[in-house]
Design a protein around this motif. Structure first.
Motif, PDB file in Angstrom:
ATOM      1  N   ASN A  35       0.848  -1.182   0.000  1.00 55.70           N
ATOM      2  CA  ASN A  35       0.000   0.000   0.000  1.00 55.70           C
ATOM      3  C   ASN A  35       0.891   1.242   0.000  1.00 55.70           C
ATOM      4  N   VAL A  36       1.055   1.866  -1.168  1.00 57.17           N
ATOM      5  CA  VAL A  36       1.829   3.107  -1.261  1.00 57.17           C
ATOM      6  C   VAL A  36       0.926   4.226  -0.763  1.00 57.17           C
ATOM      7  N   THR A  37       1.235   4.713   0.428  1.00 56.55           N
ATOM      8  CA  THR A  37       0.333   5.628   1.122  1.00 56.55           C
ATOM      9  C   THR A  37       0.631   7.089   0.834  1.00 56.55           C
ATOM     10  N   GLU A  38       1.881   7.382   0.481  1.00 57.58           N
ATOM     11  CA  GLU A  38       2.233   8.786   0.257  1.00 57.58           C
ATOM     12  C   GLU A  38       3.435   8.886  -0.678  1.00 57.58           C
ATOM     13  N   ILE A  39       3.401   9.878  -1.564  1.00 55.19           N
ATOM     14  CA  ILE A  39       4.537  10.224  -2.411  1.00 55.19           C
ATOM     15  C   ILE A  39       4.847  11.697  -2.168  1.00 55.19           C
ATOM     16  N   THR A  40       6.093  11.977  -1.786  1.00 55.63           N
ATOM     17  CA  THR A  40       6.484  13.335  -1.435  1.00 55.63           C
ATOM     18  C   THR A  40       7.666  13.779  -2.283  1.00 55.63           C
ATOM     19  N   VAL A  41       7.633  14.998  -2.768  1.00 55.87           N
ATOM     20  CA  VAL A  41       8.756  15.587  -3.496  1.00 55.87           C
ATOM     21  C   VAL A  41       9.295  16.736  -2.646  1.00 55.87           C
ATOM     22  N   ILE A  42      10.594  16.701  -2.341  1.00 56.61           N
ATOM     23  CA  ILE A  42      11.177  17.732  -1.478  1.00 56.61           C
ATOM     24  C   ILE A  42      12.463  18.280  -2.095  1.00 56.61           C
ATOM     25  N   PRO A  43      12.848  19.489  -1.708  1.00 56.83           N
ATOM     26  CA  PRO A  43      14.036  20.120  -2.295  1.00 56.83           C
ATOM     27  C   PRO A  43      15.338  19.585  -1.710  1.00 56.83           C
ATOM     28  N   ASP A  44      16.436  19.997  -2.314  1.00 60.25           N
ATOM     29  CA  ASP A  44      17.772  19.621  -1.834  1.00 60.25           C
ATOM     30  C   ASP A  44      18.147  20.499  -0.639  1.00 60.25           C
ATOM     31  N   VAL A  45      17.421  20.322   0.446  1.00 60.89           N
ATOM     32  CA  VAL A  45      17.639  21.098   1.661  1.00 60.89           C
ATOM     33  C   VAL A  45      17.736  20.125   2.831  1.00 60.89           C
ATOM     34  N   VAL A  46      18.847  20.155   3.549  1.00 54.62           N
ATOM     35  CA  VAL A  46      19.113  19.175   4.601  1.00 54.62           C
ATOM     36  C   VAL A  46      17.982  19.116   5.622  1.00 54.62           C
TER      37      VAL A  46
END
Length: 239
Positions: A35-46
């Motif tokens: 069950n793929v519950t979430e897909i998140t895209v985030i920046p190159d920020v630590v």
């Protein structure tokens, strides 16, 4: 099994690169009943990577991360994952050796090739190496977080090394319809009520054809719901 996918990269958020990794991983995991519950895209920020890892590793059974494994200043996934899991960073000997071998092979054909080997070999302490057979930087595993390269060919190759870790009990069946989507509401509501399944209707390009996807943790229920749907002339079996 509930899994979250995280893709890291400013270029994804800017639309410079299509996020094919997320789509490929979601399909591959779903095929295995996950069950793929979430897909998140985030920046190159630590800090953004760290807070997402800290949150997702607590809320999901596993987290799959792609992108940001390299030697350039924007490759900060290692640092972000380590911070999110409260782990120190150190040079990993096995990672160093694998990257060194790959860089030497490249320099045989391109002597001018520059690569910060020391930076690229840093990994969270205690992580497990995932070999990269088609690129330079290996992936790694920390606790329930699986980090793999962002280049699509490298991502797919590395993921196949860990695919056995992902197994779930979600079953699906895909059907077809050419009926107007809103005209299917009564039928789709009916199958949900009759069989307690999840049903989605997804128009394809041009909107003439629709995919109807039935999901449940019981394979017999999915099959029964699909048969019920196909008793309606508006819906047919997927070819």
């Amino acid at each position: 099994m509930r899994v979250a996918i995280i893709t890291v990269g400013d270029e994804l958020l800017a639309g410079d690169i299509e996020n094919t990794n997320a789509s490929w991983l979601a399909r591959r995991l779903t095929e295995r009943g996950v069950n793929v519950t979430e897909i998140t895209v985030i920046p190159d920020v630590v800090d953004r990577i760290a807070e997402t890892i800290a949150d997702h590793s607590e809320r999901y059974d596993s987290v799959v991360v792609t992108g940001g494994l390299g030697s350039t200043p924007d490759d900060v996934t290692v640092e972000g994952v380590a911070k999110g899991l409260n782990l120190d960073i150190e040079r990993d000997h096995r990672t160093y050796q694998q990257i060194s071998t790959a860089v030497k092979e490249i320099r045989n054909d391109a002597p001018e090739f520059e690569f910060d080997l020391e930076r690229a070999a840093l990994r969270p302490r205690g992580s497990e190496v995932l070999e990269n057979d088609v690129g330079i930087a290996p992936g790694f595993v920390c606790e329930n977080v699986f980090v793999i390269p962002g280049m699509p060919s490298e991502m797919r190759s590395t993921f196949e090394q860990i695919v056995s870790k992902f197994e779930g009990d979600v079953f699906t069946k895909t059907l077809r319809s050419t009926e107007t989507e809103s005209h299917l509401n009564e039928i789709l509501d009916g199958v949900r009520t009759e069989f307690d399944v999840t049903v989605g209707c997804y128009p394809e390009e041009g909107r003439e054809n629709k995919r109807i996807k039935v999901r449940s943790t019981n394979s017999s229920v999915v099959e029964a719901a699909a048969r019920w749907l196909m008793e309606h002339p508006e819906i047919s079996e997927s070819s």
